[in-house]
Design a protein around this motif. Structure first.
Motif, PDB file in Angstrom:
ATOM      1  N   LEU A 149      26.324  22.244 -24.693  1.00  0.00           N
ATOM      2  CA  LEU A 149      25.089  21.801 -24.054  1.00  0.00           C
ATOM      3  C   LEU A 149      24.825  20.357 -24.456  1.00  0.00           C
ATOM      4  N   GLN A 150      25.045  19.461 -23.545  1.00  0.00           N
ATOM      5  CA  GLN A 150      24.831  18.049 -23.818  1.00  0.00           C
ATOM      6  C   GLN A 150      23.486  17.621 -23.265  1.00  0.00           C
ATOM      7  N   GLY A 151      22.818  16.753 -23.961  1.00  0.00           N
ATOM      8  CA  GLY A 151      21.557  16.219 -23.467  1.00  0.00           C
ATOM      9  C   GLY A 151      21.807  15.338 -22.246  1.00  0.00           C
ATOM     10  N   VAL A 152      21.026  15.536 -21.214  1.00  0.00           N
ATOM     11  CA  VAL A 152      21.167  14.753 -19.995  1.00  0.00           C
ATOM     12  C   VAL A 152      19.952  13.847 -19.846  1.00  0.00           C
ATOM     13  N   LEU A 153      20.202  12.563 -19.686  1.00  0.00           N
ATOM     14  CA  LEU A 153      19.173  11.582 -19.381  1.00  0.00           C
ATOM     15  C   LEU A 153      19.673  10.798 -18.177  1.00  0.00           C
ATOM     16  N   ASP A 154      19.027  10.994 -17.035  1.00  0.00           N
ATOM     17  CA  ASP A 154      19.482  10.350 -15.817  1.00  0.00           C
ATOM     18  C   ASP A 154      18.329   9.597 -15.162  1.00  0.00           C
ATOM     19  N   LEU A 155      18.439   8.281 -15.140  1.00  0.00           N
ATOM     20  CA  LEU A 155      17.453   7.423 -14.494  1.00  0.00           C
ATOM     21  C   LEU A 155      18.092   6.880 -13.220  1.00  0.00           C
ATOM     22  N   THR A 156      17.472   7.173 -12.080  1.00  0.00           N
ATOM     23  CA  THR A 156      18.008   6.747 -10.792  1.00  0.00           C
ATOM     24  C   THR A 156      17.087   5.722 -10.155  1.00  0.00           C
ATOM     25  N   LEU A 157      17.652   4.601  -9.802  1.00  0.00           N
ATOM     26  CA  LEU A 157      16.937   3.591  -9.034  1.00  0.00           C
ATOM     27  C   LEU A 157      17.153   3.946  -7.569  1.00  0.00           C
ATOM     28  N   ALA A 158      16.099   4.396  -6.901  1.00  0.00           N
ATOM     29  CA  ALA A 158      16.227   4.925  -5.541  1.00  0.00           C
ATOM     30  C   ALA A 158      16.010   3.876  -4.466  1.00  0.00           C
ATOM     31  N   THR A 159      15.837   2.633  -4.854  1.00  0.00           N
ATOM     32  CA  THR A 159      15.562   1.564  -3.890  1.00  0.00           C
ATOM     33  C   THR A 159      16.514   0.398  -4.131  1.00  0.00           C
ATOM     34  N   LYS A 165      13.509   7.581 -10.518  1.00  0.00           N
ATOM     35  CA  LYS A 165      13.517   9.039 -10.605  1.00  0.00           C
ATOM     36  C   LYS A 165      14.183   9.440 -11.916  1.00  0.00           C
ATOM     37  N   VAL A 166      13.538  10.355 -12.648  1.00  0.00           N
ATOM     38  CA  VAL A 166      14.043  10.778 -13.947  1.00  0.00           C
ATOM     39  C   VAL A 166      14.435  12.246 -13.902  1.00  0.00           C
ATOM     40  N   GLU A 167      15.616  12.553 -14.457  1.00  0.00           N
ATOM     41  CA  GLU A 167      16.048  13.928 -14.686  1.00  0.00           C
ATOM     42  C   GLU A 167      16.526  14.003 -16.132  1.00  0.00           C
ATOM     43  N   SER A 168      16.072  15.047 -16.842  1.00  0.00           N
ATOM     44  CA  SER A 168      16.381  15.102 -18.265  1.00  0.00           C
ATOM     45  C   SER A 168      16.342  16.537 -18.775  1.00  0.00           C
ATOM     46  N   THR A 169      17.208  16.807 -19.745  1.00  0.00           N
ATOM     47  CA  THR A 169      17.185  18.110 -20.424  1.00  0.00           C
ATOM     48  C   THR A 169      16.510  18.008 -21.791  1.00  0.00           C
ATOM     49  N   VAL A 170      16.065  16.818 -22.138  1.00  0.00           N
ATOM     50  CA  VAL A 170      15.420  16.577 -23.431  1.00  0.00           C
ATOM     51  C   VAL A 170      14.143  15.779 -23.196  1.00  0.00           C
ATOM     52  N   PRO A 171      13.185  15.811 -24.129  1.00  0.00           N
ATOM     53  CA  PRO A 171      12.009  14.947 -24.000  1.00  0.00           C
ATOM     54  C   PRO A 171      12.445  13.477 -23.979  1.00  0.00           C
ATOM     55  N   ILE A 205       7.805  12.583 -22.630  1.00  0.00           N
ATOM     56  CA  ILE A 205       7.600  13.467 -21.492  1.00  0.00           C
ATOM     57  C   ILE A 205       8.571  14.642 -21.634  1.00  0.00           C
ATOM     58  N   PRO A 206       8.109  15.876 -21.381  1.00  0.00           N
ATOM     59  CA  PRO A 206       9.007  17.029 -21.510  1.00  0.00           C
ATOM     60  C   PRO A 206      10.170  16.972 -20.529  1.00  0.00           C
ATOM     61  N   ALA A 207      11.239  17.691 -20.861  1.00  0.00           N
ATOM     62  CA  ALA A 207      12.420  17.758 -20.002  1.00  0.00           C
ATOM     63  C   ALA A 207      12.039  18.265 -18.620  1.00  0.00           C
ATOM     64  N   GLY A 208      12.789  17.822 -17.629  1.00  0.00           N
ATOM     65  CA  GLY A 208      12.525  18.256 -16.264  1.00  0.00           C
ATOM     66  C   GLY A 208      13.161  17.318 -15.266  1.00  0.00           C
ATOM     67  N   SER A 209      12.805  17.500 -13.997  1.00  0.00           N
ATOM     68  CA  SER A 209      13.390  16.727 -12.923  1.00  0.00           C
ATOM     69  C   SER A 209      12.313  16.253 -11.958  1.00  0.00           C
ATOM     70  N   TYR A 210      12.556  15.113 -11.325  1.00  0.00           N
ATOM     71  CA  TYR A 210      11.632  14.608 -10.313  1.00  0.00           C
ATOM     72  C   TYR A 210      11.565  15.564  -9.121  1.00  0.00           C
ATOM     73  N   PRO A 253       7.507  16.121  -9.948  1.00  0.00           N
ATOM     74  CA  PRO A 253       7.407  14.739  -9.477  1.00  0.00           C
ATOM     75  C   PRO A 253       6.253  13.964 -10.096  1.00  0.00           C
ATOM     76  N   ASP A 254       5.176  14.637 -10.485  1.00  0.00           N
ATOM     77  CA  ASP A 254       4.024  13.918 -11.041  1.00  0.00           C
ATOM     78  C   ASP A 254       4.379  13.133 -12.293  1.00  0.00           C
ATOM     79  N   SER A 255       5.294  13.654 -13.100  1.00  0.00           N
ATOM     80  CA  SER A 255       5.622  12.974 -14.359  1.00  0.00           C
ATOM     81  C   SER A 255       7.049  12.426 -14.395  1.00  0.00           C
ATOM     82  N   HIS A 256       7.836  12.627 -13.327  1.00  0.00           N
ATOM     83  CA  HIS A 256       9.230  12.200 -13.338  1.00  0.00           C
ATOM     84  C   HIS A 256       9.594  11.251 -12.188  1.00  0.00           C
TER      85      HIS A 256
END
Length: 197
Positions: free
Chosen positions: A42-52, A79-85, A152-157, A161-164
């Motif tokens: 289980l690897q920590g995922v931190l994914d920041l996407t520039l959508a524009t 847009k943020v997707e993460s498995t860790v805070p 911010i807690p782990a989660g996906s946009y 969406p309110d926090s990611h």
């Protein structure tokens, strides 16, 4: 009659032998086991996407644009997707804009990064920065801070969406008093997504 007794005795002996043989086989059944080792990484995922589009251009070609400035609303989406805070930061790469081409020799070509101001708004309409904030080469906290356990807690946009999900507005007001040299300038803006430690 003697033969009949022998046959009966043989039959009983055969039945007893079969019974004991079945019991013996039932107790000593061979078995064969194979083992499979299953591992999970289980690897920590931190994914920041520039959508524009990563290129934002401002063109100052009138006195009102110099005096009033130009605002580019919602020009950057993150847009943020993460498995860790996590924490999210923004900063200018350098303290000054880089002059890529000079159009004149009059004025100063040293333009501070603080001329570019950002306003970040999450999907819920909250702005973690107070209004438009000038950029320096020191990071500004967009979500979370340098303190531990405040991210911010782990989660996906996609599900949170309110926090990611973030929209960024940019503003530049060159003014007439600074007397910047006419030219084409560039500045890299860095958004950093980091695990909240």
């Amino acid at each position: 009659m003697k033969n009949l007794m022998k046959i009966k005795a043989l039959a009983v002996a055969t039945v007893l032998a079969l019974t004991f043989s079945n019991q013996a086989n039932a107790q000593v059944l061979p078995d064969d086991n194979e083992f499979v080792y299953v591992a999970m990484d289980l690897q920590g995922v931190l994914d920041l996407t520039l959508a524009t589009d990563p290129n934002v251009e401002f063109s100052f070609n009138s006195i009102p644009s110099y005096v009033n400035g130009i605002i580019k609303p919602n020009v950057t989406e993150l847009k943020v997707e993460s498995t860790v805070p996590w924490d999210l930061y923004v900063q200018a790469e350098t303290t000054n804009w880089s002059q890529l081409q000079a159009f004149s020799s009059a004025g100063t070509s040293t333009i501070p990064s603080t001329l570019l101001e950002v306003r970040v708004i999450d999907q819920a309409g909250n702005s973690p920065l107070t209004g438009f904030t000038p950029l320096t080469d020191t990071r500004l906290d967009i979500a979370g801070t340098v303190a531990a356990s405040d991210g911010i807690p782990a989660g996906s946009y996609l599900t949170n969406p309110d926090s990611h999900f973030f929209r960024v507005d940019y503003r530049i007001i060159p003014s007439l008093t600074a007397q910047y040299q006419a030219g084409y300038y560039g500045l890299n803006v860095i958004y950093t997504l980091a695990e909240d430690l």
